[in-house]
Design a protein around this motif. Structure first.
Motif, mmCIF file in Angstrom:
data_model
loop_
_atom_site.group_PDB
_atom_site.id
_atom_site.type_symbol
_atom_site.label_atom_id
_atom_site.label_comp_id
_atom_site.label_asym_id
_atom_site.label_seq_id
_atom_site.Cartn_x
_atom_site.Cartn_y
_atom_site.Cartn_z
ATOM 1 N N UNK A 136 0.844 -1.193 0.000
ATOM 2 C CA UNK A 136 0.000 0.000 0.000
ATOM 3 C C UNK A 136 0.884 1.250 0.000
ATOM 4 N N UNK A 137 1.345 1.628 -1.200
ATOM 5 C CA UNK A 137 2.217 2.784 -1.357
ATOM 6 C C UNK A 137 1.953 3.419 -2.717
ATOM 7 N N UNK A 138 2.298 4.689 -2.833
ATOM 8 C CA UNK A 138 2.126 5.392 -4.108
ATOM 9 C C UNK A 138 3.316 5.205 -5.029
ATOM 10 N N UNK A 139 4.317 4.485 -4.557
ATOM 11 C CA UNK A 139 5.518 4.316 -5.351
ATOM 12 C C UNK A 139 6.498 5.456 -5.111
ATOM 13 N N UNK A 140 7.579 5.443 -5.841
ATOM 14 C CA UNK A 140 8.616 6.469 -5.683
ATOM 15 C C UNK A 140 8.133 7.793 -6.261
ATOM 16 N N UNK A 141 8.534 8.914 -5.644
ATOM 17 C CA UNK A 141 8.145 10.232 -6.176
ATOM 18 C C UNK A 141 8.667 10.415 -7.597
ATOM 19 N N UNK A 142 7.882 11.122 -8.409
ATOM 20 C CA UNK A 142 8.247 11.356 -9.810
ATOM 21 C C UNK A 142 8.873 12.746 -9.921
ATOM 22 N N UNK A 143 10.187 12.785 -10.129
ATOM 23 C CA UNK A 143 10.879 14.063 -10.265
ATOM 24 C C UNK A 143 11.337 14.313 -11.704
ATOM 25 N N UNK A 144 10.702 13.635 -12.637
ATOM 26 C CA UNK A 144 11.061 13.842 -14.038
ATOM 27 C C UNK A 144 10.630 15.240 -14.475
ATOM 28 N N UNK A 145 11.265 15.774 -15.523
ATOM 29 C CA UNK A 145 10.919 17.143 -15.981
ATOM 30 C C UNK A 145 9.564 17.229 -16.663
ATOM 31 N N UNK A 146 8.961 16.091 -16.991
ATOM 32 C CA UNK A 146 7.671 16.116 -17.672
ATOM 33 C C UNK A 146 6.589 16.647 -16.743
ATOM 34 N N UNK A 147 5.758 17.551 -17.265
ATOM 35 C CA UNK A 147 4.689 18.152 -16.464
ATOM 36 C C UNK A 147 3.421 17.300 -16.508
ATOM 37 N N UNK A 148 3.581 16.011 -16.313
ATOM 38 C CA UNK A 148 2.437 15.100 -16.299
ATOM 39 C C UNK A 148 2.531 14.243 -15.045
ATOM 40 N N UNK A 149 1.462 14.186 -14.299
ATOM 41 C CA UNK A 149 1.441 13.361 -13.102
ATOM 42 C C UNK A 149 1.221 11.903 -13.484
ATOM 43 N N UNK A 150 1.799 10.956 -12.728
ATOM 44 C CA UNK A 150 1.484 9.537 -12.978
ATOM 45 C C UNK A 150 -0.023 9.309 -12.907
ATOM 46 N N UNK A 151 -0.509 8.367 -13.678
ATOM 47 C CA UNK A 151 -1.958 8.166 -13.786
ATOM 48 C C UNK A 151 -2.626 7.956 -12.432
ATOM 49 N N UNK A 152 -2.035 7.083 -11.612
ATOM 50 C CA UNK A 152 -2.693 6.780 -10.343
ATOM 51 C C UNK A 152 -2.693 7.999 -9.420
ATOM 52 N N UNK A 153 -1.621 8.790 -9.453
ATOM 53 C CA UNK A 153 -1.580 10.015 -8.651
ATOM 54 C C UNK A 153 -2.564 11.031 -9.199
ATOM 55 N N UNK A 154 -2.619 11.129 -10.525
ATOM 56 C CA UNK A 154 -3.523 12.079 -11.174
ATOM 57 C C UNK A 154 -4.977 11.809 -10.790
ATOM 58 N N UNK A 155 -5.355 10.532 -10.780
ATOM 59 C CA UNK A 155 -6.731 10.162 -10.425
ATOM 60 C C UNK A 155 -7.000 10.453 -8.950
ATOM 61 N N UNK A 156 -6.040 10.127 -8.096
ATOM 62 C CA UNK A 156 -6.210 10.401 -6.668
ATOM 63 C C UNK A 156 -6.355 11.888 -6.401
ATOM 64 N N UNK A 157 -5.558 12.704 -7.095
ATOM 65 C CA UNK A 157 -5.667 14.155 -6.951
ATOM 66 C C UNK A 157 -7.068 14.620 -7.340
#
Length: 1427
Positions: free
Chosen positions: A329-350
């Motif tokens: 039960x974790x969101x995974x590692x933080x995404x620090x890539x330069x792309x201005x797109x949130x990971x899908x699962x984070x995007x949906x949770x937001x």
């Protein structure tokens, strides 16, 4: 007919509209809406709880089937009077078939006699042959008429209404079902969408049971659902919602089987003609790849849930995806890539959490500093200045992400589709996260109306880009009505869409703009048309919105209230109502006289309505701000300057308190302009406004300017009533900034404020509050000065100065002696030196005397001010009483303090001291205090006596406990365990003797009951009696009906008027005949006490080496913390509270505790009562058992390595508790949120008091609320550090406890609640320290001996050494261990950790970051595994 339809439709909308206004938004801080349900909504389950939390029988399957069947019968009964003959025939046939089954016959019994008689007309008892005949007939029709499920046409939603889609689909699905009841309803679902929607979830569940279907029904349904329903192109949003309901039914079946609450059985899938298959046949879900049988990706379902506003459902399935994808039960590692797109699962949770009325979760979800995530955070928190900056960055950024899958895209779909199921939200131009529109929103919220107007004109000039954007049009109309721009107009965006009657668009701001314009101009046609149209749209949208769309529903209710406000305003401006006949809009008066300028009295209804809304919204600015803006514009149209001035003043204060500073400044500017224009510069309102301006400057950090303005007001405002507030505020600010000397602050401002407040002799609430505030501010500042002087006089520097003065004095004496020995003519140099030393001594002595005099004066001023606070009002009772008691106790040897104490006791009502009865009474009999009629002890006893006379039921039990201080069971009479203070015992007994003349009967009966409980607690039992019922001795059972004694664990309020008539509390009516002996060294007993109110109060009687006095004081500490948490807005809106229970000690070794009903130990859930199963046994497939974990830890030498290996083979499972117990997604989210908040609050409070021994059996969890309750509080004040294996963890934060918090873990909700709790605790540290100080004045078992004394006594050292240790100089302080513990608590309250002063955030971060690590280290060194 059409007119009748319109009339009925309008009556429904008016009813719904009125209902929405009456209920309002309810509690704006509530995350989940709990709406009353009708019979068509079935309950989740019925709990049948046994003793063990792992043995809960939900009986879900049969109960849900029964409730479904009853609902079906009610619908069929309704269809018997349908206008359609075909419908009546089908309903009658279905009824005959259902009532011919045994299940149908049982279901009829749930109806009342009248309804049953109507239904039973169609029944002739159980008739298997009739059922078989009906099923065969339907089977033939189905084969001939049904569209095969393989055909896409039955699944497609395009160009279909909901009825056109669901009826054929459910008809086709029933053909594959083996459930008799469902099959008998096959014909009726083809014409009644209501029944089809009701049955669809149950049909899918039934299909999942079947193993003998020729087609691969699972694969077929999964493919069709993903292709036609859970897709962005699906415009029929309700189809998504009903499918989510079906998936939830499947998920519940899976959860219930895995939790062992529904037995898994394998039975034949043949049709059972008796109709009992649904209730008797259960499926095995262990082979399912997904929790809902169908092979559909969790993120696909979660994304669709966001689109239709089912935010809790979306969050749940994202967590399922994370658990599957990340193996935990974790969101995974933080995404620090330069792309201005949130990971899908984070995007949906937001997207999900921003649609929920809860702000803290977002901080735990967003883990990277992307523009997208930052904009979401700032906007959600109402930080519009920052949001504006980041939207501007997005607009300027050449690499701006087009956000095709962004959370705002999903939210935009909800905004348009949650209330309007026929709309599509997939077009790019409809995105709500569009940065241009974000800039518009930000400028609007900041209040930059001119810049906003220019910017909107620039965007409008971009032809084609924004012309068809409904959201942008709405933003423009909102900006127009806020600015009073009535000439603004745009071509109707939805003109082409209005040809379709089913299509509804959110035109609220456009309609509101038209209504306000019509109100100003007197156009009744336009006003009525737009007002009714907007009402209809809002009622329509909210009736179709998902109940999980909390924010959307709240904002829609606010819009309805705005329209109601607007409707009240019309007859005020235009004297004759535009309604001719009971509010009908069809016949209106065509012409009106000149508009009326209303008076304040005429606007009273509007103002009352506004006051109610202000109270309801409770500074929830996202809801409140639009109403504030609307009301400002409305009052400007109505033209009452007096009301506008008052409203602007009130709005400024509200916006300031809600941290909307720019909007508050704009309201203030308009307020001042209006006052100048109406020549009211010297009115009371004007000076209130200027003071509000000073407060606004102050809160924005402009301290000097705020003080200057407030000083100007104090010099020019000549109203005594207002001047008092001004002088108090200036004095307070000067004191906080230390920008003036104390004499000026006291004499010129604070004392003057008190004088002005006292001169205003009215007794109204506002005047009393003003006096109380003035006295408190004066006393508080004087108290701070006293403490400052006291600290200086006790400082090392001052002690050094004293030694220097003493040295100078000796030097002066030596000089005099030398001078007398010299001859005349030789003493000139010595005389000069003597004069120099004399001057220095005189200056030093003068400084010392002045410092001491000032200290004493400040003390007297503080004591008198605090006393006046208590006499005048109640606002500061808690803070003042605790500080006053602390001063009395610490300065008991000073005459002026004792005199103030005696006066305060005489003038202040005794109920204000009752919360501290234990602390006050514990100080009686102290040998350090002087004796005599004017001594501290005499005053103290008089206070306790007054409380006992006025409030005997809240005071005498504490005196009886003190009087029993030497009553220790023979087997426990150990010098190393308890301290007997005979002075306290004698003092308590003497006072009880005096009180006998006032409350003789009460004291006699109380003593009788106390004796019963002591005997019960000390009752000898055998080891084999554990967990069994034991009959009580006759002498205990014989005592009945003590009408003067309340049930000891019952809570009832302290009466301020000292009036306790019969019936004000439940009195003791005896104990049950038997008790249950619990497991434990001292064999505590669970007993039921009978109350006069008919209730049975479950209690726990304890006796042993644990001193319940410590538990009692800890619970008192928790209760005080709860008081402060309730009084703070940020903690109150989060409902932060420490769960408490009553603890009543009767002797040092015996007492009674309130049994916490509906709870069980956390460890019992996790590993079972026998430590052989529990949730770990059910969900840890392939994991080690808890017994194996313990053995592995015991056998391995490398404990740390062994523990890491255990962790790898023993995964946390606590999150399953919420999935098992709270089956609906909304309840699941709400209870898990309550759990996380509860753990955070109790963790911070436990950390402050050093609460130890927090193993999983000492933490209970409430089955209904999911809050945690801490029990067995005997190891506190970091005593765990003294154990053989030191307990270094600051609080219990194991992997399982973190697992229960969801994917965000300790981030987000947990961390924020920890910070808010600690902030409140630190702010109120003085009162909390007063509670803890009782341990010094009343030493407890754990403080009785220092480690050195214990060691010496264990070695049986000689009596002389014992005597020398016991007769130390600090005898009054109890012992040095208690003083050290108190000092450690004080350090934490001051913010010190590891010797460093830390901010609240830093202090929280320390224990939160080390607790999980220390659990690893502790468990590695301690060969017992904990969870």
């Amino acid at each position: 007919m059409f007119k009748l339809f319109l009339s009925m439709k309008m009556r429904f909308h008016n009813w719904f509209f009125s209902f929405g206004l009456q209920i309002g938004i309810g509690d704006p801080c509530r995350v989940v809406l709990h709406l009353p349900r009708d019979s068509s909504h079935m309950k989740n389950c019925r709990l049948v709880t046994n003793d063990s939390p792992t043995e809960i029988n939900f009986k879900m399957d049969s109960v849900r089937s029964e409730e479904l069947l009853i609902t079906i019968l009610k619908l069929l009964k309704k269809y018997l009077i349908d206008d359609s003959v075909k419908t009546v025939d089908m309903a009658s046939q279905a009824l005959r078939g259902i009532l011919s089954t045994e299940r149908g016959q049982r279901a009829v019994l749930a109806f009342d006699s009248y309804e049953r008689s109507l239904i039973e007309i169609h029944s002739k008892g159980v008739n298997i042959e009739l059922v078989e005949k009906l099923l065969l007939d339907q089977e033939r029709r189905f084969r001939a008429e049904a569209i095969p499920l393989e055909e896409s046409t039955v699944w497609e939603t395009g160009n279909k209404s909901f009825e056109m889609w669901i009826c054929p689909l459910v008809y086709s699905l029933i053909g594959y079902s083996c459930d008799v009841i469902l099959r008998l309803c096959q014909d009726i679902v083809l014409i009644k969408a209501e029944v089809a929607e009701l049955l669809l979830p149950r049909i899918i569940v039934d299909l999942a049971r079947r193993k003998d279907i020729e087609v691969d029904i699972q694969r077929l349904i999964s493919l069709q659902v993903q292709k036609h329903i859970l897709t962005e192109s699906n415009r029929l949003i309700k189809s998504i919602q009903v499918l989510l309901n079906a998936l939830n039914e499947l998920r519940i079946s899976n959860v219930m089987e895995r939790s062992s609450l529904v037995p898994s059985k394998r039975e034949s899938s043949k049709v059972r003609v008796l109709g009992d298959s649904s209730s008797t046949m259960a499926m095995s879900t262990s082979s399912w790849d997904k929790v809902y049988w169908l092979t559909i990706d969790y993120l696909v379902v979660a994304k669709s849930a966001v689109i239709c506003g089912s935010y809790f459902t979306a969050a749940m399935y994202v967590e399922y995806w994370c658990e599957e994808h990340f193996n935990g039960l974790t969101l995974g590692s933080p995404d620090f890539s330069p792309l201005e797109v949130l990971p899908d699962h984070v995007d949906i949770l937001v997207s999900a959490v921003t649609g929920i009325n809860e702000s803290d979760s977002l901080n735990g979800i967003i883990q990277s500093h992307k523009l997208t995530s930052q904009v979401v955070t700032f906007e959600h928190e109402g930080n519009w200045d920052k949001a504006l900056e980041y939207y501007d960055l997005q607009v300027r950024s050449s690499t701006m992400v087009q956000m095709d899958g962004s959370s705002r895209t999903l939210l935009a779909k909800h905004v348009q589709c949650a209330g309007h199921p026929s709309l599509s939200a997939s077009e790019d131009e409809m995105r709500q996260r569009n940065p241009y529109k974000g800039l518009v929103r930000s400028l609007q919220q900041i209040g930059c109306t001119h810049v906003l107007d220019v910017y909107c004109q620039g965007l409008t000039s971009r032809k084609g880009e924004f012309q068809q954007d409904l959201e942008f049009t709405e933003l423009q109309y909102e900006a127009a009505w806020r600015a009073g721009n009535w000439d603004f107009s745009l071509p109707s965006v939805g003109a082409n869409s209005h040809s379709h009657r089913d299509v509804k668009k959110d035109l609220f701001n456009e309609n509101l703009h038209s209504c306000l314009w019509a109100l100003q101009e007197g156009d009744s046609d336009e006003f009525c048309k737009k007002l009714e149209s907007s009402k209809e749209e809002l009622v329509w949208s909210i009736s179709f919105a998902s109940e999980e769309s909390t924010e959307y529903i709240y904002s829609t209710i606010i819009k309805l209230q705005i329209l109601n406000h607007l409707g009240i305003a019309w007859p005020i401006r235009w004297k004759k109502s535009y309604f001719e006949k009971r509010g009908s809009c069809f016949e209106k008066q065509k012409s009106f006289p000149e508009p009326v300028m209303p008076t304040m009295e005429q606007l009273s209804w509007l103002n009352m309505d506004w006051s109610c809304i202000l109270e309801q919204t409770q500074l929830h600015m996202k809801l409140l701000e639009p109403f504030i803006a609307f009301r400002r514009v409305l009052l400007e149209i109505l033209g009452c300057d007096e009301c506008r001035i008052e409203d602007l003043l009130r709005s400024t204060s509200t916006l300031r308190k809600g941290s909307r500073f720019s909007q508050a400044a704009a309201a203030l500017h308009e307020f001042k302009f209006l006052c100048v224009g109406s020549l009211k510069q010297n009115s009371s309102s004007y000076w209130h406004g200027r003071l509000e301006e000073a407060k606004l400057l102050r809160v924005q950090g402009q301290h000097e300017m705020a003080i200057s303005l407030a000083t100007y007001i104090s010099q020019n405002c000549h109203s005594n009533e207002d001047s008092s507030d001004v002088y108090r505020v200036v004095g307070k600010w000067l004191a906080e900034t230390s920008t003036s000397n104390s004499r000026t602050i006291l004499d010129k401002y604070l004392k003057h404020a008190v004088s002005l407040a006292e001169d205003h002799k009215t007794t109204d609430k506002k005047s009393i509050e003003r006096q109380s505030q003035s006295h408190f501010q004066l006393a508080h500042y004087a108290d701070a000065l006293f403490r400052s002087h006291e600290e200086r006089l006790n400082s090392g520097e001052w002690q050094a100065a004293r030694r220097l003065r003493k040295h100078k004095k000796f030097e002066l004496e030596a000089l005099f002696r030398r001078l007398r020995s010299l001859k005349k003519g030789e003493n000139a140099d010595y005389a000069v030196k003597i004069q120099e030393v004399q001057r220095q001594l005189a200056m030093d002595n003068e400084e010392a005397e002045k410092l001491q005099d000032d200290r004493d004066n400040f003390l007297c001023l503080a004591l008198d001010g605090y006393k006046r606070c208590l006499v005048i009002g109640e606002k500061y009772d808690v803070r003042v009483v605790f500080r006053l008691i602390s001063l009395w106790f610490s300065l008991s040897s000073r005459t002026n303090v004792v005199n103030n104490m005696r006066n305060t006791i005489t003038e202040v009502k005794s109920y204000k001291f009752v919360p501290l009865i234990y602390q006050i009474a514990s100080r009686m009999g102290s040998t350090r205090d002087s004796i005599g009629p004017h001594s501290f002890q005499c005053a103290l006893v008089s206070l306790v006596k007054k409380m006992a006379i006025d409030h005997p039921y809240h005071s005498i039990f504490q005196l009886l406990a003190l009087a029993n201080g030497d009553r220790i069971k023979d087997k426990q009479r150990n010098r190393n365990s308890f301290v007997v203070d005979m002075d306290k015992i004698v003092a308590a007994k003497n006072l009880l003797e005096e009180l006998s003349s006032y409350h003789g009967d009460i004291i006699r009966q109380m003593r009788q009951m106390v004796e019963i409980y002591i005997k019960l607690a000390e009752l000898e039992t055998r080891r084999e009696d554990t967990n069994k019922k034991v009959t009580l001795p006759r002498e205990i059972r014989a005592v009945r009906r003590l009408e003067f004694v309340p049930v000891i664990t019952a809570s009832f309020p302290v009466d301020r008027d000292c009036y306790y008539p019969e019936g004000s509390f439940p009195y003791f009516s005896g104990l049950a005949d038997s008790v249950t002996v619990m497991n434990g060294i001292n064999a505590p007993k669970v007993v039921e006490c009978m109350g006069s109110d008919g209730q049975k109060y479950r209690q726990l009687a304890k006796s042993g080496n644990d001193d319940l006095r410590q538990d009692a004081v800890m619970e008192q500490f928790f209760g005080l913390v709860n008081t402060f948490l309730r009084n703070n807005r940020d903690t109150w809106k989060r409902r932060l509270v420490v769960r408490t229970y009553k603890v009543v000690p009767f002797t040092p070794s015996a007492g009674v505790l309130e049994w916490v009903n509906g709870t069980f130990p956390l460890g019992e859930y996790l590993i079972g009562s026998m430590k052989n199963g529990g949730a770990h046994g059910r969900y840890g497939m392939g994991d080690w058992s808890s017994v194996k974990c313990r053995m592995h830890m015991s056998n391995e030498k490398d404990k740390r390595g062994a523990f890491q290996e255990v962790c790898e083979n023993f995964r946390p499972v606590m999150h399953h508790f919420f999935l098992e117990r709270f089956l609906q997604p909304a309840n699941w989210f709400e209870k898990r949120l309550a759990y996380t908040r509860s753990v955070a609050t109790s963790s911070m409070v436990g950390y402050i008091v050093g609460l130890g021994d927090r193993h999983s059996m000492n933490i209970l969890i409430d089955e209904a609320t999911a809050e945690v309750v801490h029990i067995d509080l005997g190891v506190a004040f970091e005593q765990g550090l003294m154990l053989k294996t030191p307990e270094r963890v600051p609080f219990r934060l194991t992997r399982d406890i973190i697992d229960g918090m969801g994917v965000t873990g300790v981030e987000g909700v947990f961390r924020r609640c920890c910070e808010e709790t600690l902030s409140v605790i630190r702010t109120n540290k003085e009162a909390l320290l007063t509670i803890v100080e009782v341990f010094i004045h009343d030493p407890l078992y754990k403080w009785a001996l220092s480690p050195l004394k214990a060691l010496q006594r264990q070695k049986e050292m000689d009596d002389d050494m014992d005597a020398s240790l016991e007769d130390s100089d600090d005898e009054y302080e109890g012992n040095k261990d208690a003083a050290r513990a108190l000092m450690r608590v004080k350090q934490k309250l001051d913010g010190y950790e590891e010797g460093e002063l830390r901010s609240v955030h830093g202090q929280v971060n320390y224990p939160v970051s080390i607790a999980p690590i220390l659990h690893v280290n502790w468990n590695s060194s301690f060969p017992i595994f904990h969870w």
